[in-house]
Write a protein that holds these residues in place. Sequence first.
Motif, short mmCIF file in Angstrom:
data_model
loop_
_atom_site.label_atom_id
_atom_site.label_comp_id
_atom_site.label_asym_id
_atom_site.label_seq_id
_atom_site.Cartn_x
_atom_site.Cartn_y
_atom_site.Cartn_z
N LYS A 58 0.82 -1.22 0.00
CA LYS A 58 0.00 0.00 0.00
C LYS A 58 0.85 1.26 0.00
O LYS A 58 0.33 2.37 0.09
CB LYS A 58 -0.96 -0.01 1.19
N PRO A 113 3.29 5.13 -11.76
CA PRO A 113 2.58 6.20 -11.05
C PRO A 113 3.55 7.27 -10.54
O PRO A 113 4.72 7.00 -10.33
CB PRO A 113 1.92 5.49 -9.86
N PHE A 121 -6.39 13.99 -10.31
CA PHE A 121 -6.44 12.83 -11.18
C PHE A 121 -7.89 12.58 -11.59
O PHE A 121 -8.81 12.83 -10.81
CB PHE A 121 -5.88 11.60 -10.47
N ASN A 124 -10.40 10.15 -9.38
CA ASN A 124 -9.68 9.72 -8.19
C ASN A 124 -10.69 9.39 -7.09
O ASN A 124 -11.73 10.02 -7.00
CB ASN A 124 -8.75 10.85 -7.72
N PHE A 128 -8.40 9.57 -1.68
CA PHE A 128 -7.05 9.89 -2.18
C PHE A 128 -6.97 11.28 -2.80
O PHE A 128 -5.92 11.69 -3.29
CB PHE A 128 -6.59 8.85 -3.21
N GLU A 131 -4.22 13.83 -2.12
CA GLU A 131 -3.19 13.10 -1.37
C GLU A 131 -2.10 12.60 -2.33
O GLU A 131 -2.37 12.33 -3.50
CB GLU A 131 -3.81 11.88 -0.69
N THR A 132 -0.90 12.46 -1.80
CA THR A 132 0.17 11.82 -2.57
C THR A 132 0.26 10.36 -2.12
O THR A 132 -0.20 10.02 -1.03
CB THR A 132 1.52 12.51 -2.32
N ILE A 133 0.84 9.51 -2.99
CA ILE A 133 0.94 8.09 -2.62
C ILE A 133 1.92 7.92 -1.47
O ILE A 133 1.67 7.19 -0.52
CB ILE A 133 1.38 7.24 -3.83
#
Lengths: 151, 282
Positions: A58, A113, A121, A124, A128, A131-133
């Motif tokens: 994740k 990504p 995005f 999305n 998220f 948010e950044t990953i």
Amino acid sequence: MKRTLALAVCVAMGGSVALADMLAPADVTYGDYGAVEQSLTGTPGDPENGAQVFLARKLGNCLACHANSDMADQPFHGEVGPPLDGIGSYRTEAELRGMIINSKKTFQGTIMPAFYVADDFTRNQDKFEGETILTAQQVEDVVAYLMTLTD
Amino acid sequence: MRLSTLKTAACGLALVAAPLAASAEDLLINGQVEINTEVQPADHMKGIVPVVRSGWTFRSPETQVLQMDDFDNPGMIFVDQGMSLWQTGDGETGESCADCHGDMAESMEGVRASMPKMNPEGTDLWTLEENINNCRTERMEADEWAWESSEMLAMTAAIGKQSRGMPVDVEIDGPAREWWERGEELYYQRVGQLDMACANCHEDNYDNMIRADHLSQGQINGFPVYRLKWGGLGSIHRRFKGCMKNIRAEPYNRGSDEFKALELYVASRGAGLDVETPSVRN
């Protein structure tokens, strides 16, 4: 919003990440070929944590697409991206940082990504949105880990 | 575009060299039904993939074998349920499917292979589910079945099986063209926080491993599919939703115009592959 809170918690917990040093996704400057010279946090990356982020499904989930002999004990290395063996020998820290933050700046049209971009995005999921990953420090940690993958 | 064409061409070469690559004659069901699992691309797919491959060719031998005998195929029990439902009267009229359509083996032969398709008035694209529900509400005066209900899955499996071994052949011209073009657009549209399109995995990277998963071309010629992961049958639109969630995108709804358009487009990418319903996947 959530990020600000998380940061506040980091600081409260005695982390050396000062808000002022944190580079927001929108403030990242890329070189002509997508490299990012400036550290996102000013705090040196922790390669051990970087390896965990690299692996976590994740978080980075990097192994899903990239084979990595340094993690030979892990099953199922991906084949979508290039293997990362020796990448710390032929890529600079700035190049690696740029590729993790937003690899599309280096490789146009790539499937990879962008791990530190908070764009709008398309479709999305709400959770998220904005948010950044990865967090800024997680990016730095992964960069530090990749720099240990030398020939 | 040129890059991805080159890449798929390279994939094609790898395919020829790979000793494990399944060949067209490998899927023989019950020792008698031959299924073409690798076919030459239709005109609209030329230059996009060198060979059109069923998802069956990407699965492990253990999973593949489950589809080679109907006694082993866990989807067949639902086909039997669908055949019973076919004979069962329902709604205000109390009529059954069989009262109008007779023997399913004759009247439904080839139906799955041509779905989705424009409705008789030419005003809407109808999936198999919508055709069934139209019959239920308009002719049987019965309630609609929910898209993913056990009844709908059983009926689409039973009807689908009547096309098993027949090549997918969907109409993509005329009034369906607009739907097909919308589907094509969606196929290449990057979505979600991971910012990926269907094409990133299923056109540019099929045959590659993504962690433990062997990426396929995402063909839908075997739906509804029995997925070992689900422990049951699932619809095409359920599978689409799963893919979108994986890339952290907000999925469209089952039966939405977007998924209907995508279903037509993806079906057309598999033109020429034989219908495998009910297929078995991991």
